[in-house]
Write an enzyme that holds these catalytic residues in place. Sequence first.
Site, PDB file in Angstrom:
ATOM      1  CG  ASP A   1      -2.132   0.991   1.008  1.00  0.00           C
ATOM      2  OD1 ASP A   1      -2.317   1.492  -0.118  1.00  0.00           O
ATOM      3  OD2 ASP A   1      -2.846   1.263   1.991  1.00  0.00           O
TER       4      ASP A   1
ATOM      5  N   GLY B   1      -1.810   5.575   3.082  1.00  0.00           N
ATOM      6  CA  GLY B   1      -0.851   4.702   2.422  1.00  0.00           C
ATOM      7  C   GLY B   1       0.291   4.421   3.378  1.00  0.00           C
TER       8      GLY B   1
HETATM    9 ZN   LIG Z   1      -4.310   1.812  -0.930  1.00  0.00          ZN
END
Ligand SMILES: [Zn+2]
Length: 388
Positions: free
Chosen positions: A271, A306
């Site tokens: 991510d 993130g």
């Molecule tokens: Zn993401």
Amino acid sequence: MKIIRGGRIVAGRTWIEGKALLVDEASERLVALGDETAFPRDAEVVDGGGHWIVPGFIDVHVHGACGVDTMDGNSSSLEAIAEGLAAHGVTAFCPTTMTMDEGHIVAALDGVRSVLSRRGRGARVLGAHLEGPYISRRRLGAQDGTFLRRPDPDFVAAHGDVLRLVTFAPEEDEGGRFLAALRDEGIVASLGHSVATYEQAMEAFRQGARSVTHLFNGMEPFHHRAPGLVGAALDGDVFCELIADGVHSHRALFRLVLKLKGLDRLVLVSDAMRGACLGEGEWDLGGQRVHVDGSAATLRDGTLAGSVLTLDRALRNVAAETGLPLWEAVRLVSTNAAALLGERDRGRIEPGCRADLVFLDEAWQVKKTFVGGKEVFDSHARRDCPRL
Ligand SMILES: [Zn+2]
């Protein structure tokens, strides 16, 4: 032809010493695993240097790295991400979009389409992961709520050629039409950024959803009387993404989740956002300002935005907590992601599979990365981020 020898080859659920790999660079595939004496004498020889040789990592959820992002909507950003990720053992990935206006999302998908399967200097692009805009207003995370939309089957049909994975909130999907469209297009449906109940999530699994996006993040916390999406993710026979940085979830959960999901259903993802691998700084993620302090990426209000995780670090983090040996732990960053995407010739070291390989040293640091048999990273030749 190329021979790779002199390493400990992780194949199947064990590892092999004293054997070599034969690579056909034209087809980008592994041709044989066996005795070097039986291989062509004129083949180029690559010495494994006693390192571990493991299947290339696959990141199904990564927004950016090295200062660039999927939402930049151009091929040069994607190529820079591909190169940066290769330094962390990633040989294939799904560039991941953010919730923005439709024009931005379509431009990002056009960018992904332009580099699909292109042979470059880094990891291979497998297709896009669409994260939003079909998510819940109540679990936005760092997604911009201004641009939320109702799940739209027509959008999926229009971009089915480039979408590999879609994260959406099943409770927003009226009549299950969106999920049906994903199924028809052969796109992996992943539940996330959602307030789905246990029952809603289990019904979506029955209707074909196969994964849960960054388990624990972007969903209701687990409650014993209302198990919700977390409960369904742990109970159902589905894949679960996990951001194993120790920031998005407590490290003790690495062990707990592994106990519940086993070795075949847990998929580590980064991510990562554009600040990954660049240290401290201020960056943009999906139109929002993000501060990176070296270990976490957050919006001004403290919301996680993130990560700055890399998959090699995720692998080491999980192994440190669970005690998994490398030949088992590596499944969580390679084999399982390939199974989730239905990539039959990736995620394993086996004749017939793609020659996507990583050399790791004793500390599981990435020394070399090969994509389709071609060396794309050597730790002696460059630092991890091509921008540094
Ligand atoms: Zn993401």
